[in-house]
Design a protein around this motif. Structure first.
Motif, mmCIF file in Angstrom:
data_model
loop_
_atom_site.group_PDB
_atom_site.id
_atom_site.type_symbol
_atom_site.label_atom_id
_atom_site.label_comp_id
_atom_site.label_asym_id
_atom_site.label_seq_id
_atom_site.Cartn_x
_atom_site.Cartn_y
_atom_site.Cartn_z
ATOM 1 N N CYS A 1 1.173 -0.989 -0.124
ATOM 2 C CA CYS A 1 0.244 -0.046 0.343
ATOM 3 C C CYS A 1 0.484 1.192 -0.270
ATOM 4 O O CYS A 1 0.686 2.229 -0.808
ATOM 5 C CB CYS A 1 -1.110 -0.422 0.837
ATOM 6 S SG CYS A 1 -2.105 -1.376 1.311
ATOM 7 N N CYS B 1 -0.722 2.867 -3.320
ATOM 8 C CA CYS B 1 -1.701 3.399 -2.778
ATOM 9 C C CYS B 1 -1.867 4.855 -3.930
ATOM 10 O O CYS B 1 -0.792 5.634 -3.035
ATOM 11 C CB CYS B 1 -1.849 3.920 -1.251
ATOM 12 S SG CYS B 1 -3.481 2.265 -1.037
ATOM 13 N N GLY C 1 -5.344 -13.176 -5.848
ATOM 14 C CA GLY C 1 -5.191 -11.449 -5.507
ATOM 15 C C GLY C 1 -5.197 -10.950 -4.125
ATOM 16 O O GLY C 1 -5.429 -11.455 -2.732
ATOM 17 N N PRO C 2 -4.931 -9.804 -3.763
ATOM 18 C CA PRO C 2 -5.336 -8.982 -2.823
ATOM 19 C C PRO C 2 -5.800 -9.121 -1.767
ATOM 20 O O PRO C 2 -6.256 -9.721 -0.637
ATOM 21 C CB PRO C 2 -4.984 -7.658 -2.817
ATOM 22 C CG PRO C 2 -5.348 -7.401 -4.176
ATOM 23 C CD PRO C 2 -4.940 -8.321 -4.722
ATOM 24 N N MET D 1 -1.105 -7.838 -8.602
ATOM 25 C CA MET D 1 -0.100 -7.467 -7.808
ATOM 26 C C MET D 1 1.153 -7.468 -8.543
ATOM 27 O O MET D 1 2.513 -6.968 -8.904
ATOM 28 C CB MET D 1 0.059 -7.237 -5.980
ATOM 29 C CG MET D 1 -1.228 -6.399 -5.884
ATOM 30 S SD MET D 1 -0.817 -6.682 -4.237
ATOM 31 C CE MET D 1 -1.100 -8.544 -3.397
ATOM 32 N N GLY E 1 -11.365 -11.023 -8.447
ATOM 33 C CA GLY E 1 -10.858 -9.987 -9.514
ATOM 34 C C GLY E 1 -12.383 -9.444 -10.261
ATOM 35 O O GLY E 1 -12.670 -11.050 -11.023
ATOM 36 N N GLY F 1 -13.324 -7.487 -2.669
ATOM 37 C CA GLY F 1 -12.445 -7.091 -3.604
ATOM 38 C C GLY F 1 -13.604 -6.960 -5.413
ATOM 39 O O GLY F 1 -14.349 -7.084 -4.834
ATOM 40 N N ASP F 2 -12.760 -6.840 -6.424
ATOM 41 C CA ASP F 2 -13.336 -6.060 -7.115
ATOM 42 C C ASP F 2 -14.288 -7.279 -8.176
ATOM 43 O O ASP F 2 -15.173 -6.586 -8.351
ATOM 44 C CB ASP F 2 -12.298 -6.160 -9.014
ATOM 45 C CG ASP F 2 -10.831 -5.121 -8.237
ATOM 46 O OD1 ASP F 2 -11.385 -4.671 -7.339
ATOM 47 O OD2 ASP F 2 -10.553 -5.019 -8.683
ATOM 48 N N VAL G 1 -6.334 -2.062 -4.714
ATOM 49 C CA VAL G 1 -6.206 -3.109 -3.943
ATOM 50 C C VAL G 1 -6.124 -2.914 -2.187
ATOM 51 O O VAL G 1 -6.362 -3.900 -1.960
ATOM 52 C CB VAL G 1 -4.766 -2.772 -4.183
ATOM 53 C CG1 VAL G 1 -2.866 -4.204 -3.163
ATOM 54 C CG2 VAL G 1 -4.294 -3.064 -5.618
ATOM 55 N N ALA H 1 -9.583 -3.940 -1.450
ATOM 56 C CA ALA H 1 -9.841 -5.477 -1.392
ATOM 57 C C ALA H 1 -9.234 -6.229 -0.286
ATOM 58 O O ALA H 1 -9.729 -7.032 -0.098
ATOM 59 C CB ALA H 1 -9.226 -5.749 -3.244
#
Length: 477
Positions: free
Chosen positions: A95, A99, A157-158, A187, A242, A441-442, A450, A453
């Motif tokens: 992050c 971020c 993923g995250p 990522m 995602g 998440g997404d 991110v 998520a």
């Protein structure tokens, strides 16, 4: 007060870590920002005003305890600062790198609003956790006791990894299924190394595996294993796939050779950084070297593409976006970095068609901003007759991502989705309409950050633990 290490924002100016010169950094895929030295990290942390209502914390999706770990950093208590940042964030060093702090914590810093320049929160966060890794303070997940329940997580993923971390710390048996050969999701294969070097992601995945999280990679749900089989094997399932379906271009010639998807282009480049053999790079299909490149889109993915093309040796890189600079969705910091590296932005420009096959040019329609749409943003309108041809040997479409048809792909018609194809799930808990199935998440939010998520993964893991405990209590009665 004289000995207080804080409140230095009046006498100490904002100072970001040194950024490598554009003509040096555009030759490689290493991160562009240097690391803070210890004294500089303390100095910048000391600028925090320790305000009574910390808007930085409020506007952080994870509600990280930013003022407290800034104070601990200023006092030289770095291990305590790391432990505090890790308490609310599974991946603070990630992050800190990616971020959009200018839109979140730093953008809402009180001293920024008073004209003194924001605290460099993201850079200090990165420094704290990188130091923790160097000093050996980051340990494998070690639950106090193992539990019998198991949870299957689809997607590494995250969001999926954040949920895996929380669940494993509670002693739950966790298996993560992912279609790719490496964990990390976007990522790993979506974000270029100049923003997030890959060893930073890989060491977190190693940490989870050392703590007992099982990773089943190269495992495509619906093909290699059915969703029903995963559901039957585990007490709960979390969907964290995602969104990977690319939005398509319209207009004559949109199917020509040389027009490629952003996700394919970025994945190929990132695979090369791992040392993989990438035929699409060798053949030139997904290689910008010596080419005139046009990227279509204005989000962070488009920024990743234009900056990757520069590093691959493109002869020119242009970015078309249908609105103006002030209305683009991507980070302004990334736009500035791209411009420094030689990218040219064509604002108020949209593709109207494509010439040649393989592609030789983009027909560009010039736009203007008209009345606001339903979201309040001004809608782009075509300027009649204002069309020109932009030469191009490689066109990269970075128009965003949509959800895949999971109910169809997984033969699960009862998996409820929204009109956008995202999974219907409860806010904060991730519970879906299917028993013991959750989503994070997404795949619930649509393409997002991110950090969101990670927030979803942690929140949903807490809900899973609550539900597992309730089930166990009922069974014991």
């Amino acid at each position: 007060m004289a000995n207080d290490p804080m409140l230095k924002f009046v006498t100490v100016p904002r100072d970001m870590p040194e950024k490598r010169a554009p003509d040096l950094r555009n030759q490689d895929f290493h991160e562009i920002y240097a690391e803070y030295a210890d004294a500089k990290a303390r100095e910048q942390a000391s600028r925090c005003s320790q305000c009574g209502v910390p808007y930085c914390q409020t506007h952080c999706p994870l509600h990280n305890n930013i003022p407290d770990w800034l104070r601990l950093t200023a006092e030289g208590r770095l291990q305590e600062a790391y432990e505090l940042s890790q308490a609310t964030n599974t991946f603070p060093e990630i992050c800190g790198r990616i971020c959009p702090q200018d839109r979140l914590c730093e953008g809402n810093c009180v001293i920024e609003q008073s004209g003194h320049g924001t605290v460099t929160i993201g850079s200090v966060e990165k420094y704290i956790t990188d130091t923790a890794w160097e000093q050996g303070w980051v340990k494998p997940v070690a639950p106090m006791a193992d539990r019998a329940e198991s949870v299957g997580i689809i997607g590494a993923g995250p969001g999926g990894l954040a949920a895996a971390d929380v669940l494993r710390r509670a002693g739950v048996q966790v298996t993560v299924y992912d279609r790719y050969d490496r964990g990390g999701g976007l990522m790993t294969y979506g974000i270029p190394g100049f923003k997030l070097e890959k060893d930073v992601v890989m060491r977190r995945i190693d940490q989870l595996e050392q703590g007992g999280v099982e990773m089943k990679l190269d495992c495509n749900v619906g093909e290699d294993i059915s969703f029903g089989a995963i559901r039957g094997k585990h007490d709960a399932v979390i969907i964290a796939t995602g969104v990977y379906k690319s939005r398509e271009l319209q207009g004559p010639g949109a199917g020509a050779t040389g027009i490629v998807r952003a996700i394919d282009y970025l994945t190929a480049s990132n695979r090369l950084s791992f040392g993989d053999t990438v035929p699409e790079i060798d053949s030139g299909e997904l290689n910008a070297s010596g080419k005139r490149v046009v990227v279509i889109g204005g989000g962070d993915t488009a920024m990743d593409c234009v900056r990757t093309a520069i590093r691959q040796g493109a002869t020119s890189v242009k970015c078309l976006y249908r609105r103006d600079r002030a209305n683009m969705p991507g980070s302004q910091r990334e736009v500035n970095n791209a411009e420094e590296e030689g990218v040219i932005f064509e604002w108020l420009s949209a593709p109207k068609g494509f010439l040649g096959d393989p592609v030789t040019a983009v027909k560009v329609q010039q736009m203007r901003l008209g009345a606001p749409d339903a979201t309040g943003r001004q809608s782009p309108e075509e300027i009649e007759g204002a069309v020109y041809d932009e030469p191009a040997d490689l066109v990269i479409k970075a128009l965003g991502f949509e959800a895949e048809d999971l109910p169809g792909l997984w033969d699960q018609p009862e998996l409820a989705v929204t009109r956008w194809g995202t999974i219907k799930a409860e806010y904060t808990t991730g519970r879906t309409e299917m028993d013991s199935v959750y989503a994070v998440g997404d795949i619930v939010r649509g393409a997002s950050l991110v950090v969101w998520a990670i927030r979803d993964g942690r929140d949903t893991a807490a809900a899973v633990l609550e539900d597992l405990s309730a089930t166990a209590a009922m069974a014991a009665e």
